[in-house]
Each structure stands twice: as structure tokens, then as C-alpha cells.
Design a protein around this motif. Structure first.
Motif, PDB file in Angstrom:
ATOM      1  N   PRO A   1       0.805  -1.119   0.116  1.00  0.00           N
ATOM      2  CA  PRO A   1      -0.514   0.242  -0.010  1.00  0.00           C
ATOM      3  C   PRO A   1       0.641   1.359  -0.202  1.00  0.00           C
ATOM      4  O   PRO A   1       0.879   2.344  -0.624  1.00  0.00           O
ATOM      5  CB  PRO A   1      -0.701   0.414   1.260  1.00  0.00           C
ATOM      6  CG  PRO A   1      -1.345  -1.584   1.268  1.00  0.00           C
ATOM      7  CD  PRO A   1       0.553  -2.272   1.275  1.00  0.00           C
ATOM      8  N   GLU A   2       1.706   1.185   0.615  1.00  0.00           N
ATOM      9  CA  GLU A   2       2.897   2.028   0.636  1.00  0.00           C
ATOM     10  C   GLU A   2       2.885   2.723  -1.063  1.00  0.00           C
ATOM     11  O   GLU A   2       3.951   3.391  -0.863  1.00  0.00           O
ATOM     12  CB  GLU A   2       3.948   2.361   1.622  1.00  0.00           C
ATOM     13  CG  GLU A   2       4.769   1.165   1.154  1.00  0.00           C
ATOM     14  CD  GLU A   2       3.892  -0.518   2.620  1.00  0.00           C
ATOM     15  OE1 GLU A   2       2.774  -0.226   2.710  1.00  0.00           O
ATOM     16  OE2 GLU A   2       5.033  -0.890   3.378  1.00  0.00           O
ATOM     17  N   ASP A   3       3.400   1.667  -1.712  1.00  0.00           N
ATOM     18  CA  ASP A   3       3.962   2.399  -3.469  1.00  0.00           C
ATOM     19  C   ASP A   3       2.677   3.024  -3.567  1.00  0.00           C
ATOM     20  O   ASP A   3       2.701   3.403  -4.662  1.00  0.00           O
ATOM     21  CB  ASP A   3       4.327   0.977  -3.339  1.00  0.00           C
ATOM     22  CG  ASP A   3       5.433   0.302  -3.023  1.00  0.00           C
ATOM     23  OD1 ASP A   3       5.103  -1.547  -2.829  1.00  0.00           O
ATOM     24  OD2 ASP A   3       5.947   0.831  -2.743  1.00  0.00           O
ATOM     25  N   THR A   4       1.745   3.430  -3.173  1.00  0.00           N
ATOM     26  CA  THR A   4       0.565   3.732  -3.454  1.00  0.00           C
ATOM     27  C   THR A   4       1.247   5.405  -4.295  1.00  0.00           C
ATOM     28  O   THR A   4       1.722   6.179  -3.478  1.00  0.00           O
ATOM     29  CB  THR A   4      -0.616   3.551  -3.218  1.00  0.00           C
ATOM     30  OG1 THR A   4      -1.721   3.022  -2.967  1.00  0.00           O
ATOM     31  CG2 THR A   4      -1.399   5.005  -3.193  1.00  0.00           C
ATOM     32  N   ALA A   5       1.451   5.895  -5.490  1.00  0.00           N
ATOM     33  CA  ALA A   5       1.530   6.652  -6.168  1.00  0.00           C
ATOM     34  C   ALA A   5       1.390   7.053  -7.285  1.00  0.00           C
ATOM     35  O   ALA A   5       0.871   6.042  -7.889  1.00  0.00           O
ATOM     36  CB  ALA A   5       3.625   6.917  -5.691  1.00  0.00           C
ATOM     37  N   VAL A   6       2.048   8.790  -7.661  1.00  0.00           N
ATOM     38  CA  VAL A   6       2.426   8.412  -9.507  1.00  0.00           C
ATOM     39  C   VAL A   6       3.481   8.996  -9.482  1.00  0.00           C
ATOM     40  O   VAL A   6       4.281   9.020  -8.838  1.00  0.00           O
ATOM     41  CB  VAL A   6       1.344  10.481  -9.487  1.00  0.00           C
ATOM     42  CG1 VAL A   6       2.032  10.351 -11.061  1.00  0.00           C
ATOM     43  CG2 VAL A   6       0.197   9.902  -9.268  1.00  0.00           C
ATOM     44  N   TYR A   7       2.962   7.936 -10.522  1.00  0.00           N
ATOM     45  CA  TYR A   7       5.511   7.666 -11.138  1.00  0.00           C
ATOM     46  C   TYR A   7       5.415   8.074 -12.087  1.00  0.00           C
ATOM     47  O   TYR A   7       4.949   8.399 -12.774  1.00  0.00           O
ATOM     48  CB  TYR A   7       5.757   5.771 -11.171  1.00  0.00           C
ATOM     49  CG  TYR A   7       5.177   5.714  -9.561  1.00  0.00           C
ATOM     50  CD1 TYR A   7       3.703   5.038  -9.279  1.00  0.00           C
ATOM     51  CD2 TYR A   7       6.586   4.533  -9.564  1.00  0.00           C
ATOM     52  CE1 TYR A   7       3.392   4.363  -8.335  1.00  0.00           C
ATOM     53  CE2 TYR A   7       6.288   3.921  -8.494  1.00  0.00           C
ATOM     54  CZ  TYR A   7       5.421   3.547  -7.457  1.00  0.00           C
ATOM     55  OH  TYR A   7       5.629   2.978  -6.809  1.00  0.00           O
ATOM     56  N   TYR A   8       6.765   8.271 -12.040  1.00  0.00           N
ATOM     57  CA  TYR A   8       7.400   9.513 -13.329  1.00  0.00           C
ATOM     58  C   TYR A   8       8.296   9.286 -13.877  1.00  0.00           C
ATOM     59  O   TYR A   8       9.302   8.524 -12.840  1.00  0.00           O
ATOM     60  CB  TYR A   8       7.578  11.042 -12.863  1.00  0.00           C
ATOM     61  CG  TYR A   8       5.968  11.663 -12.580  1.00  0.00           C
ATOM     62  CD1 TYR A   8       5.548  11.846 -11.294  1.00  0.00           C
ATOM     63  CD2 TYR A   8       5.151  12.568 -13.385  1.00  0.00           C
ATOM     64  CE1 TYR A   8       4.697  12.306 -10.337  1.00  0.00           C
ATOM     65  CE2 TYR A   8       3.856  12.611 -12.864  1.00  0.00           C
ATOM     66  CZ  TYR A   8       3.777  13.128 -11.207  1.00  0.00           C
ATOM     67  OH  TYR A   8       2.653  13.722 -11.499  1.00  0.00           O
ATOM     68  N   CYS A   9       9.077   8.854 -15.191  1.00  0.00           N
ATOM     69  CA  CYS A   9      10.222   8.951 -15.368  1.00  0.00           C
ATOM     70  C   CYS A   9      10.839  10.330 -15.934  1.00  0.00           C
ATOM     71  O   CYS A   9       9.795  11.068 -15.929  1.00  0.00           O
ATOM     72  CB  CYS A   9      10.334   8.061 -16.400  1.00  0.00           C
ATOM     73  SG  CYS A   9       9.710   9.096 -18.069  1.00  0.00           S
TER      74      CYS A   9
END
Length: 114
Positions: free
Chosen positions: A87-95
Motif C-alpha cells: 500500500p505504501e507504494d501508492t503514488a503517481v510514478y514519473y520518469c
């Protein structure tokens, strides 16, 4: 002008996997200097993983052993394989480049349910 387009996010349960992609274009782009970042809800954006100049990779402690960054030079595409999601990986991911020198893309939302 480098353009970055992230994709592959979604909703998964704890322990699940996702593979993110970052398609990049531009005349001065170097995929060998790329990285993944993420911004959890209400928090600052931070580094998740980056490629090194010697072909290796460096990971944030929180994802070490679970995430793998890779690239396809022919396709100018960066990947992030994410396993055993929490659950702590929940995020918006960007490169972006390691030095965050390009304009940010729209990111891709990853939501991990408990």
C-alpha cells in the motif's frame, strides 16, 4: 525538446505486480541517464530507481529487491517492473533524467489496495 509519456499504472492488491513504461522522444535524449520517481498522496516527489553510467541501477531502500529498472535502447523506452507491491507504494510514478532536466510527463497512477 524531450517528451516523456508514462503508462502501465493501475489498481492492484497487496503483493501484486505492475510494469510501468516510459516512452521518450527528443533529439538530445539519453536513456542511459534516466530514472523513475514517485509522488505519494500529500508528499513530495522522490527518487525510486535510476540507471547508472556503467549499466547498473540504484534503488531507494524501500523498493530494493522488489522493483527493477530497465531500458530498451532501440525503443527509447524505460521500464519499471514492480513486484510484491505494498500500500505504501501508492503514488503517481514519473520518469525523467537523473537530474530532472526534462519537462515532467503526466505520470501514471499506481494504487495498491490492502
Amino acid at each position: 525538446q524531450v517528451q516523456l509519456v508514462e503508462s502501465g499504472g493501475g489498481l492492484v492488491q497487496t503483493g501484486g505486480s505492475l510494469r510501468l513504461s516510459c516512452a521518450a522522444s527528443g533529439s538530445t535524449f539519453s536513456i542511459n541517464a534516466m530514472a523513475w520517481f514517485r509522488q505519494p498522496p500529500g508528499k513530495d516527489r522522490g527518487l525510486v530507481a535510476r540507471l547508472t553510467s556503467t549499466g547498473g541501477a540504484v534503488y531507494a531502500d524501500s523498493v530494493l529487491g522488489r522493483f527493477t529498472i530497465s531500458r530498451d535502447n532501440a525503443k527509447n523506452t524505460l521500464y519499471l517492473q514492480m513486484n510484491n507491491l505494498r500500500p505504501e507504494d501508492t503514488a503517481v510514478y514519473y520518469c525523467n533524467s537523473v537530474f530532472m532536466s526534462y519537462a515532467w510527463g503526466q505520470g501514471t497512477q499506481v494504487t495498491v489496495s490492502s
